[in-house]
Design an enzyme around this catalytic site. Structure first.
Site, mmCIF file in Angstrom:
data_model
loop_
_atom_site.group_PDB
_atom_site.id
_atom_site.type_symbol
_atom_site.label_atom_id
_atom_site.label_comp_id
_atom_site.label_asym_id
_atom_site.label_seq_id
_atom_site.Cartn_x
_atom_site.Cartn_y
_atom_site.Cartn_z
ATOM 1 N N ILE A 199 19.391 -5.183 -10.103
ATOM 2 C CA ILE A 199 19.591 -5.431 -8.675
ATOM 3 C C ILE A 199 18.409 -4.676 -7.684
ATOM 4 C CG2 ILE A 199 21.833 -6.187 -8.519
ATOM 5 C CD1 ILE A 199 22.707 -3.142 -7.999
ATOM 6 N N GLY A 200 17.896 -3.673 -8.245
ATOM 7 C CA GLY A 200 17.151 -3.120 -7.502
ATOM 8 C C GLY A 200 16.134 -2.248 -8.382
ATOM 9 N N ASP A 321 14.688 12.424 1.402
ATOM 10 C CA ASP A 321 13.949 11.314 1.340
ATOM 11 C C ASP A 321 15.072 10.208 2.164
ATOM 12 O OD1 ASP A 321 12.390 9.459 0.516
ATOM 13 O OD2 ASP A 321 12.874 8.955 -1.427
HETATM 14 P P1 ADP Z 1 15.109 5.295 -6.748
HETATM 15 O O1 ADP Z 1 15.625 6.686 -6.970
HETATM 16 O O2 ADP Z 1 14.343 4.406 -7.843
HETATM 17 O O3 ADP Z 1 14.466 5.147 -5.497
HETATM 18 P P2 ADP Z 1 17.780 4.256 -5.638
HETATM 19 O O4 ADP Z 1 19.078 5.043 -6.113
HETATM 20 O O5 ADP Z 1 17.033 4.346 -4.262
HETATM 21 O O6 ADP Z 1 16.618 4.544 -6.660
HETATM 22 O O7 ADP Z 1 17.858 2.632 -6.168
HETATM 23 C C1 ADP Z 1 16.939 1.697 -5.613
HETATM 24 C C2 ADP Z 1 17.547 0.417 -4.854
HETATM 25 O O8 ADP Z 1 18.643 -0.074 -5.859
HETATM 26 C C3 ADP Z 1 18.212 0.740 -3.725
HETATM 27 O O9 ADP Z 1 17.232 0.661 -2.695
HETATM 28 C C4 ADP Z 1 19.107 -0.460 -3.541
HETATM 29 O O10 ADP Z 1 18.540 -1.574 -3.178
HETATM 30 C C5 ADP Z 1 19.862 -0.480 -5.095
HETATM 31 N N1 ADP Z 1 20.749 0.219 -5.418
HETATM 32 C C6 ADP Z 1 20.939 1.591 -5.667
HETATM 33 N N2 ADP Z 1 22.173 1.771 -5.920
HETATM 34 C C7 ADP Z 1 22.943 0.977 -5.684
HETATM 35 C C8 ADP Z 1 24.384 0.601 -5.704
HETATM 36 N N3 ADP Z 1 25.248 1.513 -5.768
HETATM 37 N N4 ADP Z 1 24.901 -0.672 -5.394
HETATM 38 C C9 ADP Z 1 24.263 -1.656 -4.788
HETATM 39 N N5 ADP Z 1 22.848 -1.403 -4.649
HETATM 40 C C10 ADP Z 1 22.276 -0.357 -5.124
#
Ligand code: ADP
Ligand code: MG
Length: 495
Positions: A199-200, A321
């Site tokens: 999803i991301g 961040d």
């Molecule tokens: P990174 O450290 O790689 O930046 P993140 O924790 O910021 O990882 O997560 C990356 C992306 O994944 C987020 O911007 C969001 O779009 C999606 N994401 C992360 N955690 C969740 C969650 N618990 N539920 C839904 N989407 C999520």
């Protein structure tokens, strides 16, 4: 040490912040040891050794020692030393969990080391020819050796085929302080997870929607190069009193892998609306939801920044961040702050910032002027909080843009901060010139000042991104200001 071993050690360290408590005896106890116990370094071993020694009366006695061993190669080798021939018959057993696990260890000496007490029964049946006895003993020894060799070979073959089991976490019954599940349960969670879809993708890992006991959860799989971010995130989530409705709900952490690859996992609540960045692409906010959403983010950040004193107190944490991609939107429209891979904690007793042991930098577009100018003092914790407030100002600005003051009021398309002022993938220098040298900030259109709640938020935005860090509002102040506007009667239109 193998990767798996190292990750396991890291995981244990992150989750507990300490090693295992072991039983110790006599000289193996550290000076001033309490209740005959020692504590290993994180990832260390507890051991029990038995050795056949000759006492002062010349009699063979079994001597038992217990204690702590280091987590590194030398501890590991000592645990394996039973397989090495020694002068005195000796055996050692080790364990890593739970606390005091070595109390139940009973290392056994190799059979032949035991000099059986003479029993009349046995003696009466023993043959009287010593050469026959020697022959039989040799035959027995050979047979034992052959069987042992066979068992060893089989085990090795089986071990080579079998994927390693998930990391052994300390089997305490409660995580005590941290925000996740009890540690014993965390280990079970990771085993029961089924990945559904990706999803991301962030810079440091890939996030998956997964199922756990019929419920949806999010699983962040870290790139193997991002061990420090993974470690930091677990540490932060395990911080005392971290749980808050506006901070992403942590469930468990674990490692998974086979001999050739290892995955570092972080399991959290899943929010189907995704990040605030995704949400703002398609959603228009009415003034009330704008302020209530902003309030929820300020609440999360205020909780993070706050230190709570006392033995079970919470250290202050700065995020480092803050951006719309690191804020998630819950089903009720409230937000939760996520991604703590870069966070720092303030250790009040030592008046020290425990800087994240990674080189990861924040996101250029959201970097405060003092970060861009390289003027932030990393020893000053307040400075990190003020830099967070600057980034929060930009996030609130992104939200203001997507607010429609009335049914037919115009609304701007989503845009990231500084979209008109820097290129789409700005370099550090692009940002430094715009933000520090030219002192630019995203525009605050006059139209925004026409309706009360958005006007209030715009004022907050301007105070958050002030060039002079101490002048910026604190998260608690933002929260209080917005609370007043939430409590106010239906938003008054000024047009
Ligand atoms: P990174 O450290 O790689 O930046 P993140 O924790 O910021 O990882 O997560 C990356 C992306 O994944 C987020 O911007 C969001 O779009 C999606 N994401 C992360 N955690 C969740 C969650 N618990 N539920 C839904 N989407 C999520
Ligand atoms: Mg992120």
């Amino acid at each position: 040490m193998s990767d798996m071993c190292r990750y396991r050690t890291l995981l244990k360290k992150a989750l507990t912040g300490r090693g295992t408590i072991c039983e110790c005896s006599g000289v193996t106890c550290p000076d001033g040891a309490e209740n005959s116990t020692c504590v290993t370094e994180p990832g260390g071993y507890c051991f029990v050794a038995v050795e056949m020694v000759i006492d002062e009366r010349g009699e063979e006695v079994l001597e038992r020692t217990a204690g702590c061993l280091p987590p590194d190669e030398s501890g590991f080798m000592q645990c394996k030393s039973s397989q090495v021939p020694t002068i005195n018959p000796k055996a050692i057993d080790c364990c890593m969990e739970p606390d005091l696990c070595n109390r139940r260890l009973e290392p056994r000496l190799p059979e032949e080391a035991w000099s059986e007490p003479d029993s009349p029964d046995v003696r009466s049946h023993a043959p009287n020819h010593p050469e026959l006895l020697v022959g039989a003993a040799l035959l027995l020894l050979l047979l034992t050796f052959a069987v042992a060799l066979l068992v060893l070979l089989r085990r090795r073959r089986r071990a080579a085929k079998r994927p390693p089991s998930p990391a052994p976490l300390p089997a305490e019954l409660s995580s005590g302080s941290g925000s996740g599940l009890p540690l014993l349960v965390q280990r079970t969670v990771a085993k029961q997870i089924q990945m559904v879809e990706s999803i991301g993708k962030g810079r440091y890992g890939e996030v998956w929607l997964a199922r756990w006991r019929g419920e949806r959860v999010a699983v962040k799989v870290f790139f193997t190069t991002e061990e420090a971010s993974w470690f930091r995130e677990i540490e932060i989530y395990q911080t005392v009193l971290m749980r808050h409705e506006n901070i992403l709900g942590f469930i468990a952490a674990d490692i998974k892998g086979t001999g050739s690859w290892t995955q570092m996992l972080l399991i959290t609540d899943y929010y189907e609306n995704g990040s605030l960045y995704d949400y703002l692409q398609t959603t228009v906010l009415d003034p009330h939801s704008l302020v209530s959403m902003a309030y929820s983010i300020a609440s999360g950040l205020a909780h993070l920044h706050m230190d709570i004193f006392g033995t079970k107190g919470k250290p202050a944490i700065a995020h480092r961040d803050i951006k719309s991609k690191n804020i998630l939107v819950k089903r009720n429209g409230q937000c939760a702050i996520a991604d703590f891979g870069l966070a720092v904690r303030y250790v009040a007793e030592r008046n020290e910032v425990d800087i994240a042991p990674n080189t990861r930098a924040g996101t250029r577009r959201y970097m405060a002027p003092e970060v861009l100018a390289d003027r932030l003092d990393p020893g000053d914790f307040e400075a990190f909080k003020m830099a967070d407030m600057y980034s929060l100002g930009l996030v609130l600005w992104e939200m203001c843009r997507r607010c429609a003051a009335g049914e037919r009021a115009p609304v701007d398309a989503y845009a990231p901060p500084y979209h008109e002022l820097v290129p789409p993938e700005p370099t550090f220098e692009d940002m430094r010139v715009a933000v520090v040298e030219r002192g630019l900030r995203p525009p605050l259109p006059a139209r925004w000042l026409q309706s009360a709640p958005r006007a209030a938020l715009a004022a907050v935005v301007a105070e958050c991104w002030h060039a002079n860090p101490p002048v910026r509002l604190s998260a608690v102040r933002v929260k209080k200001t917005l609370a007043r506007h939430l409590a106010a009667p239906a938003p008054a239109k000024l047009v």
